[in-house]
Design a protein around this motif. Structure first.
Motif, mmCIF file in Angstrom:
data_model
loop_
_atom_site.group_PDB
_atom_site.id
_atom_site.type_symbol
_atom_site.label_atom_id
_atom_site.label_comp_id
_atom_site.label_asym_id
_atom_site.label_seq_id
_atom_site.Cartn_x
_atom_site.Cartn_y
_atom_site.Cartn_z
ATOM 1 N N LEU A 1 -2.239 12.021 0.299
ATOM 2 C CA LEU A 1 -1.796 12.686 -0.777
ATOM 3 C C LEU A 1 -2.295 14.104 -1.022
ATOM 4 O O LEU A 1 -1.975 15.137 -1.379
ATOM 5 C CB LEU A 1 -2.141 12.442 -2.097
ATOM 6 C CG LEU A 1 -1.408 10.592 -2.477
ATOM 7 C CD1 LEU A 1 -1.433 10.020 -3.511
ATOM 8 C CD2 LEU A 1 -0.625 11.401 -2.581
ATOM 9 N N ARG B 1 0.895 -1.381 0.195
ATOM 10 C CA ARG B 1 0.058 0.212 -0.033
ATOM 11 C C ARG B 1 0.877 1.008 0.077
ATOM 12 O O ARG B 1 0.582 2.068 -1.092
ATOM 13 C CB ARG B 1 -1.399 0.055 1.208
ATOM 14 C CG ARG B 1 -1.701 1.140 1.382
ATOM 15 C CD ARG B 1 -2.489 0.799 2.846
ATOM 16 N NE ARG B 1 -3.606 0.054 3.082
ATOM 17 C CZ ARG B 1 -3.727 -1.155 3.664
ATOM 18 N NH1 ARG B 1 -2.614 -1.519 3.789
ATOM 19 N NH2 ARG B 1 -4.822 -1.039 2.955
ATOM 20 N N GLU B 2 2.050 1.170 0.206
ATOM 21 C CA GLU B 2 2.567 2.760 1.022
ATOM 22 C C GLU B 2 3.568 2.843 -0.416
ATOM 23 O O GLU B 2 3.814 3.410 -0.867
ATOM 24 C CB GLU B 2 3.742 2.345 2.464
ATOM 25 C CG GLU B 2 3.255 2.271 3.464
ATOM 26 C CD GLU B 2 3.799 1.557 4.657
ATOM 27 O OE1 GLU B 2 3.504 2.238 5.783
ATOM 28 O OE2 GLU B 2 4.985 1.088 4.253
ATOM 29 N N LYS C 1 -6.962 3.600 1.845
ATOM 30 C CA LYS C 1 -5.680 3.770 2.131
ATOM 31 C C LYS C 1 -4.627 3.719 1.421
ATOM 32 O O LYS C 1 -3.555 4.459 2.524
ATOM 33 C CB LYS C 1 -5.349 3.293 3.861
ATOM 34 C CG LYS C 1 -6.031 4.351 4.438
ATOM 35 C CD LYS C 1 -4.981 3.546 6.567
ATOM 36 C CE LYS C 1 -5.135 4.419 7.286
ATOM 37 N NZ LYS C 1 -4.510 4.150 8.337
ATOM 38 N N VAL C 2 -4.860 4.010 0.003
ATOM 39 C CA VAL C 2 -3.759 3.354 -0.544
ATOM 40 C C VAL C 2 -3.067 5.186 -1.177
ATOM 41 O O VAL C 2 -2.219 5.379 -1.129
ATOM 42 C CB VAL C 2 -3.835 2.607 -1.768
ATOM 43 C CG1 VAL C 2 -3.061 3.128 -2.656
ATOM 44 C CG2 VAL C 2 -4.780 1.849 -1.351
ATOM 45 N N THR C 3 -3.943 6.557 -0.388
ATOM 46 C CA THR C 3 -3.786 7.893 -1.305
ATOM 47 C C THR C 3 -3.857 7.961 -0.003
ATOM 48 O O THR C 3 -3.923 9.772 -0.120
ATOM 49 C CB THR C 3 -4.764 9.002 -2.285
ATOM 50 O OG1 THR C 3 -6.355 8.200 -1.229
ATOM 51 C CG2 THR C 3 -5.466 7.751 -3.317
ATOM 52 N N GLN C 4 -3.062 7.550 1.167
ATOM 53 C CA GLN C 4 -3.634 8.156 2.063
ATOM 54 C C GLN C 4 -1.783 9.099 2.160
ATOM 55 O O GLN C 4 -1.415 9.332 1.964
ATOM 56 C CB GLN C 4 -2.778 7.196 3.493
ATOM 57 C CG GLN C 4 -2.913 8.249 5.025
ATOM 58 C CD GLN C 4 -2.431 7.122 5.721
ATOM 59 O OE1 GLN C 4 -2.248 6.128 5.292
ATOM 60 N NE2 GLN C 4 -3.296 6.900 6.752
ATOM 61 N N GLN D 1 -9.173 9.481 3.181
ATOM 62 C CA GLN D 1 -7.661 9.308 2.532
ATOM 63 C C GLN D 1 -7.358 7.115 1.977
ATOM 64 O O GLN D 1 -6.078 7.311 2.191
ATOM 65 C CB GLN D 1 -6.501 8.922 4.032
ATOM 66 C CG GLN D 1 -6.947 9.967 4.716
ATOM 67 C CD GLN D 1 -5.763 11.274 4.408
ATOM 68 O OE1 GLN D 1 -4.604 11.097 3.555
ATOM 69 N NE2 GLN D 1 -6.801 12.780 4.579
ATOM 70 N N GLY D 2 -8.326 7.787 1.087
ATOM 71 C CA GLY D 2 -8.629 6.114 0.377
ATOM 72 C C GLY D 2 -9.118 5.230 0.736
ATOM 73 O O GLY D 2 -9.110 5.046 2.379
ATOM 74 N N ARG E 1 1.581 4.399 -2.888
ATOM 75 C CA ARG E 1 1.214 5.676 -2.485
ATOM 76 C C ARG E 1 2.771 6.378 -2.849
ATOM 77 O O ARG E 1 2.741 7.433 -3.317
ATOM 78 C CB ARG E 1 1.026 5.704 -0.824
ATOM 79 C CG ARG E 1 0.344 7.393 -0.430
ATOM 80 C CD ARG E 1 1.082 8.067 0.121
ATOM 81 N NE ARG E 1 2.499 7.164 0.662
ATOM 82 C CZ ARG E 1 2.473 6.734 2.268
ATOM 83 N NH1 ARG E 1 1.086 7.432 2.875
ATOM 84 N NH2 ARG E 1 3.497 6.274 2.949
ATOM 85 N N ASP E 2 3.559 5.880 -2.746
ATOM 86 C CA ASP E 2 5.038 6.729 -3.011
ATOM 87 C C ASP E 2 4.910 6.833 -4.302
ATOM 88 O O ASP E 2 6.075 7.658 -4.631
ATOM 89 C CB ASP E 2 5.966 5.898 -2.024
ATOM 90 C CG ASP E 2 6.124 5.706 -0.317
ATOM 91 O OD1 ASP E 2 5.402 7.164 -0.260
ATOM 92 O OD2 ASP E 2 6.601 5.408 -0.221
#
Lengths: 438, 369
Positions: free
Chosen positions: A157, A120-121, A152-155, A148-149, A124-125
C-alpha cells in the motif's frame, strides 16, 4: 558428524515458507552469525543465520522452493576436520521435496471469474480498491507502511499510495485511535489498524466514547466514518495477553457496527462495505486465517453488512458460528453428515447489527441450535444467540441451545493446555450430537 | 542432530533511517527555537484592538457570563439536570482565542466546560440553552446535554465528556486539515487536569512528528476538579510540557482578553506557516465550582473574592473601554441587550417541548443495515 540445518519457524503461526535465496554455496566455510539464506514467510522475509562454524556440506532444498515445511532439512554443515559430503548426484531427490500445499479450505463461487487468494491479500485488495476510489480513505497504524504491516496485510500500500495515505505511527494506540477518530469527525475516512485487538484495549475509550456515541450525542449531525481493524482472538502460543476475542465487548455497544468475516470473499466485500459506511466499524480479523487461501470472484463487489449466510444447508441442527469457528463448524458438519446428522452452518458475518431473523429462520427449520465461538462463554455472542432463541424462538426449540466456546480461563501458553482451552470441531460435533439426542 | 538457527529481520526501516539527513540542532539553538514565540509575545504582549473590537470582546464575554449565571439558576430550579460546568471567570480565554481564528477554515474542540466556547463562536444561545434543558430544539436535539454539544456547521467539534479525549481528537482534526491541504488549523482546549492524561502526550508526539496545524490551549484555572495544580502536577508550568516534543509554549495571562488574542495570533501564524503545533497556557480562574454539585471546600472564599475583585476579565475590559473614552451608555446598552438575549434563551429553553419519544432510537447508526 554433519549437522542438519532445518527450516526454522519464524513466527508463532508459521507452518511453511519459501526458501527465497541461498547466500552460501556448497563448500563455503561459514562461522556463527553468517547469513546463510533468506526465507520468506507469508508475513515477512527473514534472514537465516549460521550458529556454528563449519563448511556447507550439501544444500538439500534449492533456492526458490516454495511451501517448505518447518523442520524440513534444508542443508548440512560439516564440522572442522570432516570431509564435505560429496555432491549429491542430480538423480538424488531431496529427502523431503518441498511441495506447495493446496488451498486448505475453499468455496466455489458460481458464475464469476474466480481466483484463489489468501484472506490477507483479500483484505489488502479491499483497502487498495477503496483507496483508489476515494481520496479520503487512508490507513494509519503501527508498522503499516515501511514494514509492510506487522502481519503483512498492508503490503504494497505504501508503494502505491505513498506516505500521505499510508501512515506509520509510534506505539501509541490511545493517541492514534483518537487521531483517527478526530480525522473521521473532520471528514476523512480512516482505516485504523491495530496490530492486534489486544492492544486496542489501550484505545477502547475512543472506540466507544468518541466514535460510537458521537452521532447520537450530536443529534445526528456529527458523523464518525472510521474502520478499526486488525486480528482478534487467539493466534498460536502467544499466551493470555495476546489471545482474546473482543467481539462480545464491541458487539454490546450501540453506535458501532461489528464485523467478523470468515473467508476471503467476505473479508474483502465486508471490508469494502465497512470503509464506505458512514458509521464507525470494528472489523475483527483472525490471524490464523490470514494465510488461508479461498476462491474469490475477481470483481469489485461489496458484501452487505448485517446479513448472515447459510454456508451449508441441513435439517437436523443449526450450528451458528463466526470468524474462525465457521471453518470448524463446516468440518464438524462434514463429520456429522457421515453419522447421519445433517447440520446447517450459519455464518453470522456481522455481529452488530446481528441478523436475528437469519438465526430464527434456521432454528425454525432445524429446531435445534448450538453456537460455536472462539472466545469465553460468559456474556458472549453465544450467550446473545441463546437469549434470542429464548425470547423469540422458544416455540421452535426441541432442545436447549448449547454454547461451544473456549474454556473460561485466561489463555495458557503450554501447547497441550492451549489446545485444551480452545474450541474445536470435535467439541462442536459432540454438542450437535447431544442436542440431537445421539 | 539438528541445530537451532538464529534469525534476524531485514529492516527496510534501518536503511531509511540512515538515509535521513540533518542531525539534531545544537541544544542552545533548540532552546532559542522553543522560546521564539515567547520572545515575540514579550516584545508585544497585547493585541491592539480598536474601540469597536474591544467593545465586541466585552459584549461576548458578558454574554457568556450572563448565560452561565442563567444556566446556574435554571440548574437550581431543576430545569437543567446532570453535570453542568460553568465557565464564569474564564471568559477572556474563549473570546480572545476565537477572535483570532478564521471561522471559514479553522476547527475547534474542547471538553465538557463548553458553553462559553460555543457562544464565543457565535452559536445561537437559544439552542445551547435548550440543549441544557434537554429539549428537542437543543443543538443536539436534547440527546447530548451540557457536555456533548457540537456544531459541524461552525466547525465546533464538541463538547467531549472524557477528560483529555478532545486533545487526541483535535489532533485528528488537525491531521485532516493537513491531509486536505485546506489551510485550516485546529484549536484544542483542555484544562490543567486533562493535561495529566497520557493521551495528551501521545498526541503531542505525533502532532510534532507530523507537523500538524494545531494550537493546544491549556486553560489553567488552578483546579482539576478539587485538586489544586500544585497537588496534581509535578510541572505546574504547563506551557513547558511540550518541550520534550519540541513544541514551543507560551505562558499567557488568561484574564486579559487582549493578551489572549495577541498570544493566539502569534500561535496561529506559526502553526499556519507549517511549523507544527504550539502550546498556549492561559492562566485563568473559575469562580464557580467544578460543576454545579461542587461544594468547593478546597479553596477559600477570600481566594475567589480576590480574583473576582482584582482580576476579573470583564471588569478589566470595561475599565479599559471607559479609559479610552467609550461612552458608558454604550456599555450599559450592551449589558441591557444581553440580559434580554439570555432571558429569551432561557424562556425558549424552558418552553420548548421535550424530544419526541420516537427520537429514542434515532441516530444510533447513520445507515440502515
Amino acid at each position: 558428524m554433519a549437522v542438519e540445518l532445518r527450516m526454522p519457524a519464524l513466527s508463532p503461526t508459521m507452518e511453511e515458507g519459501k526458501l527465497a535465496r541461498w547466500l552460501v554455496k556448497e563448500g563455503d566455510a561459514v562461522k556463527s552469525g553468517d547469513i546463510l539464506a533468506e526465507i520468506e514467510t507469508d508475513k515477512a522475509t527473514m534472514e537465516f543465520e549460521a550458529i556454528d562454524e563449519g563448511t556447507i556440506g550439501r544444500i538439500v532444498v534449492p533456492e526458490g522452493s516454495e511451501g517448505v515445511k518447518v523442520g524440513t532439512v534444508i542443508a548440512t554443515i560439516e564440522g572442522e576436520g570432516e570431509d564435505p559430503a560429496p555432491k549429491a548426484p542430480p538423480a538424488a531427490a531431496p529427502p523431503q521435496p518441498p511441495a506447495a500445499t493446496p488451498a486448505p479450505r475453499s468455496e466455489k463461487q458460481e458464475g464469476r471469474n474466480v481466483a484463489t487468494i489468501t484472506l490477507r491479500e483479500a483484505l489488502r485488495d479491499a483497502m487498495a480498491e477503496e483507496m483508489r476510489r476515494d481520496d479520503r480513505v487512508f490507513v494509519i497504524g503501527e508498522e503499516v507502511a515501511e514494514y509492510q504491516g506487522a502481519y503483512k496485510v498492508t503490503q504494497g500500500l505504501l508503494e502505491e499510495f505513498g506516505p500521505r495515505r499510508v501512515i506509520d505511527t509510534p506505539i501509541t494506540e490511545y493517541g492514534f485511535a483518537g487521531i483517527g477518530t478526530g480525522a473521521a469527525m473532520g471528514g476523512l475516512r480512516p482505516i485504523v489498524e491495530f496490530m492486534t485487538f489486544n492492544f486496542a484495549m489501550q484505545a477502547i475509550d475512543h472506540i466507544i466514547n468518541s466514535a460510537a456515541k458521537t452521532n447520537y450525542m450530536s443529534g445526528g449531525q456529527m458523523r464518525c466514518p472510521i474502520v478499526f481493524r486488525g486480528p482478534n482472538g487467539a493466534a498460536a502460543r502467544v499466551g493470555a495477553q495476546h489471545s482474546q476475542n473482543y467481539a462480545p465487548w464491541y458487539a454490546s455497544v450501540p453506535g458501532l457496527v461489528v464485523i467478523a468475516p470468515y473467508d476471503a470473499a467476505d473479508a474483502k466485500g465486508l471490508l469494502k462495505s465497512a470503509i464506505r459506511s458512514d458509521d464507525p466499524v470494528v472489523f475483527l480479523e483472525n490471524e490464523l486465517l490470514y494465510g488461508h487461501s479461498f476462491e474469490l470472484a475477481e470483481d469489485d463487489q461489496t458484501v452487505p453488512i448485517g446479513k448472515a449466510r447459510v454456508l451449508r444447508e441441513g435439517r437436523d441442527v443449526t450450528i451458528v458460528a463466526y470468524s474462525i469457528t465457521v471453518g470448524m463448524a463446516l468440518e464438524a458438519a462434514g463429520q456429522l453428515a457421515e453419522e447421519g446428522i445433517e447440520a446447517e452452518v450459519l455464518d453470522l458475518r456481522t455481529l452488530r447489527p446481528l441478523d436475528r431473523a437469519a438465526v430464527l429462520a434456521s432454528l425454525r427449520k432445524t429446531n435445534r441450535l448450538i453456537v460455536a465461538e472462539e472466545g469465553w462463554p460468559a456474556c458472549s455472542i453465544a450467550s446473545e444467540i441463546v437469549a434470542i432463541c429464548m425470547e423469540d424462538g422458544f416455540d421452535d426449540l426441541d432442545a436447549p441451545v448449547l454454547r461451544v466456546c473456549n474454556e473460561d480461563v485466561p489463555m495458557p501458553y503450554a501447547a497441550n493446555l492451549e489446545k485444551a482451552a480452545l474450541v474445536n470441531a470435535a467439541r462442536i460435533q459432540a454438542a450437535a450430537r447431544k442436542v440431537c439426542g445421539r | 542432530m539438528a541445530r537451532s538457527a538464529r534469525t534476524s529481520e531485514i529492516s527496510k526501516a534501518k536503511a531509511a533511517a540512515s538515509a535521513r539527513p540533518a542531525p539534531r540542532a545544537e541544544e542552545g539553538q533548540d532552546a532559542i527555537q522553543l522560546r521564539s514565540l515567547q520572545l515575540a509575545h514579550e516584545a508585544e504582549s497585547r493585541y491592539r484592538a480598536s474601540d469597536e473590537e474591544l467593545l465586541h470582546f466585552y459584549e461576548q464575554m458578558v454574554l457568556i457570563r450572563r448565560f452561565e449565571e442563567k444556566a446556574g439558576q435554571l440548574y437550581g430550579l431543576g430545569l437543567i439536570g446532570g453535570f453542568c460546568h460553568l465557565y464564569i471567570g474564564q471568559e477572556a480565554v474563549a473570546v480572545g482565542v476565537q477572535s483570532a481564528l478564521d471561522p471559514a477554515r479553522d476547527s475547534v474542540i474542547t471538553g465538557y466546560r463548553d458553553h462559553g466556547h460555543m457562544l464565543a463562536y457565535g452559536i445561537d444561545p437559544k439552542v445551547i440553552m435548550a440543549e441544557l434543558t434537554g429539549r428537542a430544539a437543543g443543538i443536539s436535539r436534547g440527546k447530548g446535554g451540557s457536555m456533548h454539544m457540537f456544531s459541524v456547521e461552525h466547525k465546533f467539534y464538541g463538547g467531549h465528556g472524557i477528560v483529555g479525549a478532545q486533545v487526541s481528537l483535535g489532533t485528528g482534526l488537525a491531521f485532516a486539515h493537513k491531509y486536505r491541504g485546506d489551510g485550516g488549523a485546529c484549536v484544542a482546549y483542555f484544562g490543567d487536569g486533562a493535561a495529566n492524561q497520557g493521551q495528551v502526550y501521545e498526541s503531542f508526539n505525533m502532532a510534532s512528528l507530523w507537523q500538524l496545524p494545531i494550537v493546544y490551549v491549556v486553560e489553567n484555572n488552578g483546579y482539576a476538579m478539587g485538586t489544586a495544580v500544585r497537588r496534581g502536577s509535578a510541572e505546574t508550568h504547563f506551557y513547558r510540557r511540550g518541550t520534550a516534543f519540541r513544541i514551543p509554549g507560551l505562558p499567557v495571562n488568561g484574564m486579559d482578553v487582549l493578551e489572549v488574542r495577541r498570544a493566539t495570533d502569534i500561535a496561529i501564524a506559526y502553526v499556519r506557516a507549517g511549523n507544527g503545533p504550539v502550546l498556549l497556557e492561559f492562566n485563568t480562574y473559575r469562580y464557580r465550582g467544578h460543576s454545579m454539585s461542587d461544594p468547593a471546600k478546597y479553596r477559600t472564599r477570600e481566594e475567589v473574592q480576590e480574583m473576582r475583585e482584582k482580576h476579573d476579565p470583564i471588569d478589566h475590559a470595561r475599565d479599559e473601554l471607559l479609559k479610552r473614552g467609550v461612552a458608558e451608555d454604550a456599555i450599559k446598552a450592551i449589558d441591557k441587550k444581553l440580559r434580554s438575549v439570555v432571558t429569551e434563551a432561557a424562556d425558549f429553553a424552558e418552553n420548548s417541548p421535550e424530544p419526541d419519544l420516537c427520537e429514542l432510537g434515532t441516530d444510533v447508526l447513520v445507515e440502515s443495515y
